[in-house]
Design a protein around this motif. Structure first.
Motif, mmCIF file in Angstrom:
data_model
loop_
_atom_site.group_PDB
_atom_site.id
_atom_site.type_symbol
_atom_site.label_atom_id
_atom_site.label_comp_id
_atom_site.label_asym_id
_atom_site.label_seq_id
_atom_site.Cartn_x
_atom_site.Cartn_y
_atom_site.Cartn_z
ATOM 1 N N GLN A 122 0.565 -1.204 0.375
ATOM 2 C CA GLN A 122 -0.134 0.379 0.083
ATOM 3 C C GLN A 122 1.106 1.016 -0.328
ATOM 4 O O GLN A 122 0.564 2.644 -0.165
ATOM 5 C CB GLN A 122 -1.204 0.254 0.872
ATOM 6 N N ASP A 123 1.920 1.254 0.511
ATOM 7 C CA ASP A 123 3.033 2.350 0.546
ATOM 8 C C ASP A 123 4.172 2.039 -0.589
ATOM 9 O O ASP A 123 4.491 2.997 -0.538
ATOM 10 C CB ASP A 123 3.316 2.814 1.770
ATOM 11 N N THR A 124 4.434 1.177 -1.505
ATOM 12 C CA THR A 124 5.523 0.782 -2.502
ATOM 13 C C THR A 124 5.714 -0.011 -3.633
ATOM 14 O O THR A 124 4.728 -0.249 -4.124
ATOM 15 C CB THR A 124 6.208 0.410 -1.236
ATOM 16 N N VAL A 125 6.144 1.410 -4.554
ATOM 17 C CA VAL A 125 5.810 0.655 -6.103
ATOM 18 C C VAL A 125 7.155 0.297 -6.440
ATOM 19 O O VAL A 125 8.611 0.956 -5.546
ATOM 20 C CB VAL A 125 5.827 2.762 -6.579
ATOM 21 N N GLU A 126 7.154 -0.679 -7.240
ATOM 22 C CA GLU A 126 8.567 -1.362 -7.179
ATOM 23 C C GLU A 126 8.843 -1.120 -9.159
ATOM 24 O O GLU A 126 7.946 -1.390 -9.438
ATOM 25 C CB GLU A 126 8.418 -2.947 -7.017
ATOM 26 N N VAL A 127 9.924 -0.560 -8.852
ATOM 27 C CA VAL A 127 10.612 -0.410 -10.250
ATOM 28 C C VAL A 127 11.767 -0.948 -10.574
ATOM 29 O O VAL A 127 13.233 -0.837 -9.616
ATOM 30 C CB VAL A 127 10.351 1.061 -11.042
ATOM 31 N N ASP A 128 12.502 -2.176 -11.113
ATOM 32 C CA ASP A 128 13.450 -2.983 -11.570
ATOM 33 C C ASP A 128 14.079 -3.066 -10.683
ATOM 34 O O ASP A 128 14.901 -3.365 -10.456
ATOM 35 C CB ASP A 128 14.037 -2.699 -12.832
ATOM 36 N N GLN A 277 -4.739 -5.972 -5.947
ATOM 37 C CA GLN A 277 -4.251 -7.045 -4.711
ATOM 38 C C GLN A 277 -4.331 -6.126 -3.856
ATOM 39 O O GLN A 277 -3.920 -6.384 -2.959
ATOM 40 C CB GLN A 277 -2.636 -7.272 -5.809
ATOM 41 N N GLN A 278 -3.950 -4.716 -4.394
ATOM 42 C CA GLN A 278 -3.563 -3.518 -2.441
ATOM 43 C C GLN A 278 -4.578 -3.480 -2.167
ATOM 44 O O GLN A 278 -4.910 -2.221 -1.371
ATOM 45 C CB GLN A 278 -2.950 -1.998 -3.018
ATOM 46 N N GLY A 279 -6.009 -3.819 -2.608
ATOM 47 C CA GLY A 279 -7.750 -3.926 -2.295
ATOM 48 C C GLY A 279 -8.028 -2.538 -2.901
ATOM 49 O O GLY A 279 -9.692 -2.008 -1.904
ATOM 50 N N ILE A 280 -7.780 -1.298 -3.759
ATOM 51 C CA ILE A 280 -8.141 -0.866 -4.202
ATOM 52 C C ILE A 280 -9.398 -0.783 -5.769
ATOM 53 O O ILE A 280 -9.137 -2.230 -5.721
ATOM 54 C CB ILE A 280 -7.032 0.501 -5.362
ATOM 55 N N THR A 281 -10.178 -0.466 -5.166
ATOM 56 C CA THR A 281 -11.405 -1.056 -6.074
ATOM 57 C C THR A 281 -11.661 -0.267 -7.554
ATOM 58 O O THR A 281 -11.344 0.954 -6.882
ATOM 59 C CB THR A 281 -12.727 0.231 -5.470
ATOM 60 N N LEU A 282 -11.798 -0.896 -8.554
ATOM 61 C CA LEU A 282 -12.110 -0.323 -9.454
ATOM 62 C C LEU A 282 -13.413 -0.744 -10.951
ATOM 63 O O LEU A 282 -13.603 -1.855 -9.961
ATOM 64 C CB LEU A 282 -10.500 -1.339 -10.766
ATOM 65 N N VAL A 287 -10.031 3.941 -11.686
ATOM 66 C CA VAL A 287 -10.293 3.529 -9.775
ATOM 67 C C VAL A 287 -10.854 4.138 -9.326
ATOM 68 O O VAL A 287 -11.382 5.436 -9.631
ATOM 69 C CB VAL A 287 -8.747 4.339 -9.841
ATOM 70 N N ILE A 288 -12.040 3.916 -8.574
ATOM 71 C CA ILE A 288 -12.687 4.430 -7.902
ATOM 72 C C ILE A 288 -11.868 5.725 -6.226
ATOM 73 O O ILE A 288 -11.814 4.740 -5.318
ATOM 74 C CB ILE A 288 -13.717 4.204 -7.045
ATOM 75 N N THR A 289 -13.064 6.864 -5.856
ATOM 76 C CA THR A 289 -12.126 7.376 -5.599
ATOM 77 C C THR A 289 -13.065 8.468 -4.771
ATOM 78 O O THR A 289 -14.913 8.364 -5.368
ATOM 79 C CB THR A 289 -11.276 8.213 -5.149
ATOM 80 N N ASN A 290 -12.927 9.382 -3.628
ATOM 81 C CA ASN A 290 -13.903 9.619 -2.765
ATOM 82 C C ASN A 290 -13.546 11.261 -3.478
ATOM 83 O O ASN A 290 -12.962 11.344 -4.660
ATOM 84 C CB ASN A 290 -13.823 9.836 -1.914
ATOM 85 N N GLU A 291 -14.160 11.784 -3.482
ATOM 86 C CA GLU A 291 -14.560 13.706 -3.555
ATOM 87 C C GLU A 291 -12.962 14.316 -3.411
ATOM 88 O O GLU A 291 -12.888 15.187 -4.719
ATOM 89 C CB GLU A 291 -15.288 14.734 -3.238
ATOM 90 N N ARG A 292 -12.291 13.513 -3.026
ATOM 91 C CA ARG A 292 -11.223 14.116 -2.269
ATOM 92 C C ARG A 292 -10.162 13.370 -3.498
ATOM 93 O O ARG A 292 -8.802 13.578 -2.573
ATOM 94 C CB ARG A 292 -10.786 14.089 -0.890
ATOM 95 N N THR A 295 -8.858 6.588 -2.543
ATOM 96 C CA THR A 295 -8.965 5.634 -3.153
ATOM 97 C C THR A 295 -9.301 4.459 -1.462
ATOM 98 O O THR A 295 -10.474 3.401 -2.643
ATOM 99 C CB THR A 295 -8.184 4.742 -3.324
ATOM 100 N N GLY A 296 -9.375 5.222 -0.603
ATOM 101 C CA GLY A 296 -9.913 4.421 0.972
ATOM 102 C C GLY A 296 -9.269 3.528 1.268
ATOM 103 O O GLY A 296 -8.781 2.783 1.842
ATOM 104 N N VAL A 297 -7.818 3.088 0.541
ATOM 105 C CA VAL A 297 -7.149 2.659 1.123
ATOM 106 C C VAL A 297 -5.413 2.623 1.460
ATOM 107 O O VAL A 297 -5.294 4.162 0.284
ATOM 108 C CB VAL A 297 -6.601 1.180 -0.465
ATOM 109 N N GLY A 298 -5.225 2.670 2.538
ATOM 110 C CA GLY A 298 -4.187 3.343 2.892
ATOM 111 C C GLY A 298 -3.651 4.967 2.815
ATOM 112 O O GLY A 298 -5.168 5.159 2.474
ATOM 113 N N ASN A 299 -3.069 5.203 2.748
ATOM 114 C CA ASN A 299 -2.123 6.918 1.841
ATOM 115 C C ASN A 299 -2.301 6.866 0.148
ATOM 116 O O ASN A 299 -1.624 7.598 -0.291
ATOM 117 C CB ASN A 299 -1.414 7.527 2.035
ATOM 118 N N ILE A 300 -3.475 5.944 -0.519
ATOM 119 C CA ILE A 300 -3.338 6.039 -2.020
ATOM 120 C C ILE A 300 -3.944 7.089 -2.698
ATOM 121 O O ILE A 300 -4.902 6.712 -1.930
ATOM 122 C CB ILE A 300 -3.604 5.020 -2.822
ATOM 123 N N TYR A 301 -3.486 7.898 -3.058
ATOM 124 C CA TYR A 301 -5.234 9.221 -3.626
ATOM 125 C C TYR A 301 -4.672 8.512 -5.496
ATOM 126 O O TYR A 301 -4.208 7.348 -6.025
ATOM 127 C CB TYR A 301 -4.140 10.069 -3.932
#
Ligand code: NAI
Length: 461
Positions: A122-128, A277-282, A287-292, A295-301
């Motif tokens: 929820q807080d990590t993006v992996e690149v190579d 996989q990280q629980g984000i609603t599609l 990607v579904i978000t609130n008006e702010r 995403t409702g998951v972790g600190n993901i926007y």
């Protein structure tokens, strides 16, 4: 070039309009940013969308002006379109802006990471194999050209806008599948360049998201320009012929041309990126978000084309700024989707903000809404330019203007005032007091407000 990973205030996946705007604003707010993209900084808008298409549209305007110069008393012959020259001009514009953007992003608070990223926590993006951890994560992976089931895009005869932007020739004829924004813009360019164009649109009108009267005006202008279009007939399939393609419509009608452009909308780029996989609603990939924009998951926007709504670069910019300010605790105002201006750069141009007449009537009740159309026939500058069209205002009776709709040459440049009026909830009576310079096309807006305020100048009430 792969970077060694690390921890940041914000990790942004996607460096298009939404992603890079978030990065720039976050850096201004002294937040540390990792900005990750597998392709060039600037994304679709800069490299494969807004900027190169508008360059083509400008070249198309130059061609038309040359062809029609006689009506202004200027003698010139249009000898032809040199696509290599057009493309060099277009690529030059993109190249200069790209360089500028790279310069803007080169700053201590921003680490640009080139590579394909995936959300692995929820807080990590992996690149190579490198992990970029963010106290906040912003998803900004944008969109791609959709096709239809069974319609195979080969890049040769059946193209998306991305292929169409790279064409090294003017096609002798083209079928444009979809009469939305991309469809009418490319139809307009190719017609100006000399191609025979037919648009196929399943809905009953071109630019169907716009006010109905605007669609009618575009259709009238296209008929005059001899751009063919068939509306209200679903497309069935396309076959290759000896020299091109043959499109079949429901009911058996067929159209043949050298190429077919697929312009039936853009889908969100969210597949295989680890979002679900990280629980984000599609929802259908969006990607579904609130008006702010959370995403409702972790600190993901999420920002830009992956968030349901208008797929426009300037919406992405604004959402990127919003999220950076939200993360910095600045509590920014929620973005009103209806207040986002929309411009279609075909000839004629279409520009609008706020509600169409039909939507305003649904929302407020038919008896609560008034409209006024100011015809560009009464506007001096438009007459000088020899353009037809109108400005249409939609207002709540005794209340603010809730919709501005414009069609005609250069109307896109007027949308700035229109969006201020909408977003400041201005009354026609207030705007009518303000002076519009004469002769400008802007005056057409001023005249419309005067008329709605009950004191028309160059118009009848
Ligand atoms: P769009 O949603 O504007 O238009 C797609 C059109 O294709 C619709 O009118 C739809 O009814 C039609 N269509 C769908 N399926 C069909 C079928 N089977 N047969 C016939 N017609 C069919 O999408 P477009 O034009 O592809 O643009 C994609 C996005 O890119 C849009 O959201 C647009 O906002 C954005 N864009 C914005 C521009 C601007 O602001 N000037 C320029 C170009 C694109």
């Amino acid at each position: 070039m792969s970077q060694p990973g690390g921890t940041f205030d914000i990790v942004i996946l996607g460096a298009g309009s939404g992603g890079y705007a978030a990065a720039l604003r976050a850096a201004e707010l002294n937040l540390s940013v990792a900005l990750i993209d597998k392709a060039e900084l600037g994304g679709t808008c800069l490299h494969r969308g807004c900027i190169p298409t508008k360059a083509l549209l400008h070249a198309a305007e130059v061609a038309d002006q040359t062809r029609e110069s006689e009506q202004f008393g200027v003698k010139a012959d249009l000898v032809g379109i040199d696509m290599a020259g057009v493309n060099a001009y277009k690529d030059g514009v993109v190249g200069r802006l790209y360089k500028g953007l790279q310069g803007l992003l080169k700053q201590p608070n921003i680490t640009v990471v080139q590579g394909a990223g995936k959300l692995v926590a929820q807080d990590t993006v992996e690149v190579d194999g490198q992990r970029y951890t963010g106290r906040n994560v912003v998803l900004a992976t944008g969109s791609y050209s959709r096709s239809l089931p069974g319609l195979e895009v080969d890049g040769q005869r059946v193209l998306t806008s991305e292929h169409a932007l790279k064409l090294d020739r003017v096609p002798s004829s083209a079928i444009v599948l979809g009469g939305g924004v991309i469809g009418v813009e490319f139809a307009s360019v190719w017609k100006s360049f000399g191609a025979d164009v037919t648009i196929l649109e399943a809905l009953p009108r071109l630019v169907a998201a716009e006010d109905e009267e605007i669609s009618k005006a575009v259709e009238r202008a296209f008929r005059k320009r001899k751009i063919n279009f068939k509306v209200g007939k679903p497309f069935e399939k396309v076959e290759h012929t000896e020299n091109g393609v043959k499109a079949y419509l429901a009911g058996g009608e067929t159209v043949e041309a050298e190429i077919l452009l697929v312009a039936v909308g853009r889908g969100p780029t969210t597949k295989d990126l680890g979002y679900e996989q990280q629980g984000i609603t599609l929802d259908r990939g969006f990607v579904i978000t609130n008006e702010r924009l959370h995403t409702g998951v972790g600190n993901i926007y999420a920002v830009g084309d992956i968030v349901p709504g208008l797929q426009l670069a300037h919406r992405g910019f604004q959402q990127g700024i919003f999220v950076a300010e939200e993360i910095a605790g600045k509590n920014p105002a929620v973005i009103d989707e209806n207040g986002i201006p929309r411009v279609t750069y075909s000839d004629p141009e279409v520009a609008s903000v706020g509600l169409t007449e039909a939507r305003a009537k649904e929302q407020y009740g038919a008896d609560k809404i008034s409209t006024y159309n100011y015809n560009l026939g009464g506007n001096g500058k438009s007459q000088i330019l020899k353009t037809a069209g109108f400005v249409k205002l939609v207002r709540v009776n005794d209340g603010p203007v809730v919709g501005v709709h414009m069609v005609g040459a250069r109307m896109g440049e007027l949308v700035g005032e229109a969006q201020l009026i909408y977003n400041w909830e201005a009354f026609p009576e207030e705007v009518a007091q303000l002076v519009h310079a004469h002769p400008t096309q802007n005056e057409a807006l001023g005249e419309a407000f005067l008329a709605l305020a009950g004191k028309p100048l160059h118009a009848h009430s």
